[in-house]
Design an enzyme around this catalytic site. Structure first.
Site: not given
Length: 371
Positions: A90, A265
């Site tokens: 991320d 996720d």
């Protein structure tokens, strides 16, 4: 490098293949979360055994510890953690924006205090791209402003416009760094369907190879999240992979796939495992409950994971009650295995054109409950 091939559609559900620098991924896919470069209670062999295809690393936390100078010595995150399959990172934005009382946001980026030692730090699109380039993740994410679910229309619009400007800066920095991996853009817009579409249209000019849906599962009621999925999922570009960030329960994964999502996720299966909350085909099971004290059955008699093939509920109950590390490991193996099985079954159902039947059976079984 990223090549996405869409093999089959069944309604909005999709079956595809995603080719990345560290390997090929069959979609839809669930990515276990390894915040600090480690999926909690799992080693790489455990992850291979449960057939994990890709894991997620956290840019913010890895930047703070161990730091870029350490990871760089190993040629990137793969070498540092001993994982040879793809990794997604991320941007670090979600964690920085979570520090609401310790940060200052400007057009340039975000200034904040390190929660570790109080040092003043600065994260911008350019710095996020530099960090993710050093990490050498197969998929990097643009830096965006993470909009809370309760944002007003004005706040959400202003935020998404900044995220679009940051998307442009992220892409330029990524290309200037000659990063050989893939960079995804992020669709924002809070709970406003028209703003979500505005964000998506704004991202089109940058031609990211994949797109993520951000700003969901941030405290909004479940029906609101599903409403946004119904609005956004079907209008994402068909020839690119679609990633729903930070979601979720088994039911959320199924709902996401039904509305065009390819990648997921979430920390839920690992976090819940450490708290003794186990997911099964027939509902959820709380292993700490006293009723399991003498139960010789496995968690789920239909499950082929290492925990279910070798240990009883009674033993897992004992491990949890005594705080043994092995309990957290076995619970985590089971939960992540269950998530991988769900994804594999959905891939097969889409291939066979029987996704709706599979979905109905899945919900019927989950509602039945464990005994």
């Amino acid at each position: 490098m990223l090549k996405f091939t869409l093999h089959k559609k069944d309604g909005y559900a999709r079956r595809g293949t995603l080719e990345l620098n560290h390997g090929k991924i069959e979609t839809p896919v669930f990515m276990p979360v390894g915040t600090y470069g480690s999926v909690k209670a799992m080693n790489p062999q455990n992850l291979h055994d449960i057939k994990a295809q890709i894991i997620l690393g956290n840019t913010y936390h890895l930047w703070l510890r161990p730091g870029l100078e350490v990871v760089e010595q190993f040629g990137g995150l793969h070498g540092f953690i001993g994982w040879d399959k793809p990794i997604l990172t991320d941007s670090g934005g979600f964690q920085v924006f979570s520090l609401s009382d310790m940060r200052k946001l400007t057009e340039e980026g975000c200034t904040f205090k390190s929660p570790i030692n109080g040092d003043k730090l600065f994260l911008s699109p350019e710095i996020s791209m530099k960090i993710q380039t050093v990490l050498n993740s197969d998929i990097a994410m643009q830096l965006d402003e993470c909009t809370p679910g309760e944002a007003t229309r004005e706040q959400a619009k202003k935020s998404l416009q900044m995220s679009l400007r940051w998307a442009e800066r992220s892409k330029k920095a990524f290309e200037d760094l000659k990063n050989p991996n893939a960079l995804f853009g992020i669709v924002q817009g809070a709970m406003y369907e028209d703003l979500r579409e505005e964000s998506l249209r704004g991202l089109e000019q940058f031609d990211f190879p994949g797109l993520a849906v951000g700003g969901l599962s941030v405290g909004e009621p479940k029906p609101e999240m599903y409403r946004m999925l119904r609005a956004v999922g079907p209008i994402l570009p068909e020839h690119k992979p679609h990633y729903l960030m930070g979601v979720g329960t088994p039911e959320d994964l199924v709902y996401g796939v039904a509305h065009g999502i390819d990648m997921f996720d979430c920390v839920m299966p690992t976090r819940n495992a450490r708290n003794g909350w186990l997911f099964t085909r027939f509902g959820d099971l709380k292993i700490k409950n006293a009723k399991h004290k003498l139960d010789k059955r496995p968690i789920d008699e239909s499950c082929t994971c290492y925990a279910c093939q070798n240990f009883s509920r009674a033993y897992l109950h004992h491990l949890h009650r005594t705080g043994e590390i092995l309990g957290a490991q076995l619970n985590t193996i089971h939960n992540l295995h269950f998530y991988q099985v769900i994804m594999a079954e959905m891939r097969e159902a889409v291939e066979q054109g029987k996704f709706a039947d599979w979905q109905a059976r899945f919900h019927e079984n989950r509602a039945r409950g464990t005994d």
